[in-house]
Design a protein around this motif. Structure first.
Motif, mmCIF file in Angstrom:
data_model
loop_
_atom_site.group_PDB
_atom_site.id
_atom_site.type_symbol
_atom_site.label_atom_id
_atom_site.label_comp_id
_atom_site.label_asym_id
_atom_site.label_seq_id
_atom_site.Cartn_x
_atom_site.Cartn_y
_atom_site.Cartn_z
ATOM 1 N N TYR A 64 9.879 -33.164 46.219
ATOM 2 C CA TYR A 64 9.062 -33.367 44.927
ATOM 3 C C TYR A 64 9.169 -32.824 43.198
ATOM 4 O O TYR A 64 9.130 -33.892 42.542
ATOM 5 N N LEU A 65 8.946 -31.752 43.202
ATOM 6 C CA LEU A 65 9.272 -30.754 41.644
ATOM 7 C C LEU A 65 10.074 -31.780 40.426
ATOM 8 O O LEU A 65 10.307 -32.325 39.638
ATOM 9 N N LYS A 69 10.069 -37.169 36.984
ATOM 10 C CA LYS A 69 10.428 -37.120 35.756
ATOM 11 C C LYS A 69 9.334 -36.803 34.782
ATOM 12 O O LYS A 69 9.884 -36.662 33.315
ATOM 13 N N SER A 70 8.288 -35.873 34.699
ATOM 14 C CA SER A 70 7.161 -35.332 33.682
ATOM 15 C C SER A 70 7.966 -34.305 33.627
ATOM 16 O O SER A 70 7.437 -33.121 32.818
ATOM 17 N N GLN A 71 8.102 -33.510 34.708
ATOM 18 C CA GLN A 71 9.203 -32.283 34.872
ATOM 19 C C GLN A 71 10.100 -31.920 33.526
ATOM 20 O O GLN A 71 10.261 -33.073 33.819
ATOM 21 N N CYS A 136 14.285 -24.184 27.893
ATOM 22 C CA CYS A 136 12.986 -24.794 28.053
ATOM 23 C C CYS A 136 12.580 -25.131 28.944
ATOM 24 O O CYS A 136 11.482 -25.508 29.313
ATOM 25 N N GLN A 137 13.264 -26.372 29.432
ATOM 26 C CA GLN A 137 12.909 -27.531 29.966
ATOM 27 C C GLN A 137 12.590 -26.937 31.172
ATOM 28 O O GLN A 137 11.855 -27.824 32.122
ATOM 29 N N ILE A 138 13.196 -25.973 31.866
ATOM 30 C CA ILE A 138 12.859 -25.650 33.559
ATOM 31 C C ILE A 138 11.743 -24.890 33.566
ATOM 32 O O ILE A 138 10.931 -24.401 34.096
ATOM 33 N N ASN A 139 11.746 -23.999 32.233
ATOM 34 C CA ASN A 139 10.242 -23.424 31.830
ATOM 35 C C ASN A 139 9.279 -24.237 31.444
ATOM 36 O O ASN A 139 8.034 -23.135 31.084
ATOM 37 N N GLY A 140 9.178 -25.207 31.357
ATOM 38 C CA GLY A 140 8.144 -26.356 30.367
ATOM 39 C C GLY A 140 7.615 -25.867 29.208
ATOM 40 O O GLY A 140 6.883 -26.137 28.635
#
Length: 295
Positions: A64-65, A69-71, A136-140
């Protein structure tokens, strides 16, 4: 994405040149990397759980995560895949341009053309930027958070650490020599925007690179490369790494003379996908760690 995350992890290979390469680099990071494959197996390995219901809940949450796509998870995976897929295209295009010169790589590949140092510099730099932006993407966190990334490098382990070790050895030391960071920084500073824009990897991933316009993106590339200089040089120094010492550990699967280092680099670019392989493993681990914390 073309495939769901569980399928990508299930399809990770257990043998082949990429796996041999990564296993051979264990001497730099002893015991850090195990080739964990299979989605359920990865959940069990990461969490230590064997309760089937809990494993299913963790897997469903992780999927789900990833699908949200917002992640940033899909972008991170795309970056890992991109810097490897264009590598292979460049390597394939370089084949057979040195007819008559015997290079005993596996006995069947007898001629390849190495990349120019400038192309290798771009390749190295874009892999570092892909790592930074994917982190950075993985850690938001914002994609230009160079300081956060450099701070995290000291905590890298497992598949993330072996990926960076491979980057240092395969895309740094072997093709560019012991001063590969300084050499790359110098070359990058003298590069014209059109030279970068003609690079297929940059053309593919430029929209994901922070910076306003080509000038801002070039500045970001230089700053990213400079930011990892101390950490990478520390790895080289701590392990007394040279191109020859690395090649010595590759002898079990790669037959090549020490004076053909640029050919080795071109061959490995074409024949391996260590960034995508370990990147998929990193992404799966992060998704599972977050999933178990949220259920």
């Amino acid at each position: 994405m073309s495939k769901p995350i569980f399928e990508l992890v299930d399809e990770l290979p257990t043998k082949g040149l990429t796996i041999s390469l990564l296993n051979a680099l264990d001497f730099v990071a002893p015991g850090e990397w195990k080739n964990t494959v299979g989605f359920v197996n990865t959940i069990k390995t990461v969490t230590g759980e064997d309760d089937e219901d809990l494993i299913q809940q963790i897997g469903e949450r992780a999927i789900y995560l990833f699908n949200d796509k917002s992640q940033g998870y899909q972008t991170a995976l795309w970056l890992y895949q991109t810097v490897d897929s264009t590598d292979r295209a460049l390597g394939a295009a370089a084949l057979a341009n040195k007819v008559g010169e015997a290079i005993p790589l596996f006995g069947f590949l007898n001629s390849i053309t190495p990349k120019a140092d400038k192309a290798q510099t771009i390749d190295l730099t874009l892999k570092i930027v892909a790592e930074l932006v994917a982190f950075c993407q993985i850690n938001g966190i914002p994609g230009d958070s160079i300081g956060d990334f450099v701070g995290a490098l000291g905590e890298y382990g497992g598949e993330s650490l072996i990926r960076m070790v491979a980057l240092i050895c395969v895309d740094g030391l072997i093709p560019l020599g012991p001063d590969f960071i300084d050499k790359s920084l110098s070359m990058l500073s003298q590069m014209k925007p059109q030279e970068l824009q003609q690079n297929s990897t940059f053309a593919t991933m430029q929209d994901a690179i922070p910076g306003n316009g080509i000038g801002g993106k070039m500045d970001f590339l230089g700053n990213s490369l400079d930011s990892v200089k101390g950490w990478m040089n520390g790895i080289v120094s701590a392990n007394a790494l040279t191109a020859q010492s690395v090649l010595g550990h590759f002898k079990g699967f790669l037959d090549v003379a020490d004076d053909k280092l640029d050919y080795v680099a071109a061959f490995l670019d074409m024949s391996t996908n260590y960034y995508e392989h370990t990147g998929t493993q990193t992404l799966a681990r992060r998704l599972i760690e977050r999933a178990i914390a949220e259920i």
